[in-house]
Design a protein around this motif. Structure first.
Motif: not given
Length: 117
Positions: A14, A48-53, A55
């Motif tokens: 993160t 960037r993985d935006e699937s979680a609160r 990133h």
């Protein structure tokens, strides 16, 4: 490069993880790291993985290829494209270990063999 180094080492992280890792070495502002990582994502250097609160980022470029590109650019800018001059300056600054010297010799031998073919 510092951001990419953290991501290469950890695989993914993160913004806070990267910020904390860099802050151990030198003072850094969280929002500065965030902005740089956003720019890097826009340029395709990180994913960037935006699937979680929070990133999660990972490097989109390979470490070895990135190093080659930066060294090639450094060689062109400071040493008129001479890899030998770049290597000599680097070795003057920091002595090489026996293992590194052995690797340098192997590379030189391989280059000589390629040139003679």
């Amino acid at each position: 490069m510092e951001i990419l180094s953290v991501l290469w080492e950890r695989g993914s992280a993160t913004v806070r993880d990267v910020y904390e890792a860099i802050s151990e070495e030198r003072p850094m502002v969280y929002t500065g790291v965030l902005k740089l990582m956003q720019i890097m994502a826009d340029k395709g250097l990180v994913i960037r993985d935006e699937s979680a609160r929070a990133h999660v980022y990972r490097a989109a470029v390979e470490k070895e290829e990135t190093e080659r590109r930066f060294v090639r650019d450094l060689s062109r800018r400071l040493f008129a494209g001479s890899a030998a001059q770049l290597a000599l300056r680097a070795l003057e600054m920091e002595p090489a270990s026996e293992e590194e010297v052995a690797e340098i010799r192997k590379l030189l031998a391989r280059r000589r063999q390629e040139a003679s073919q």
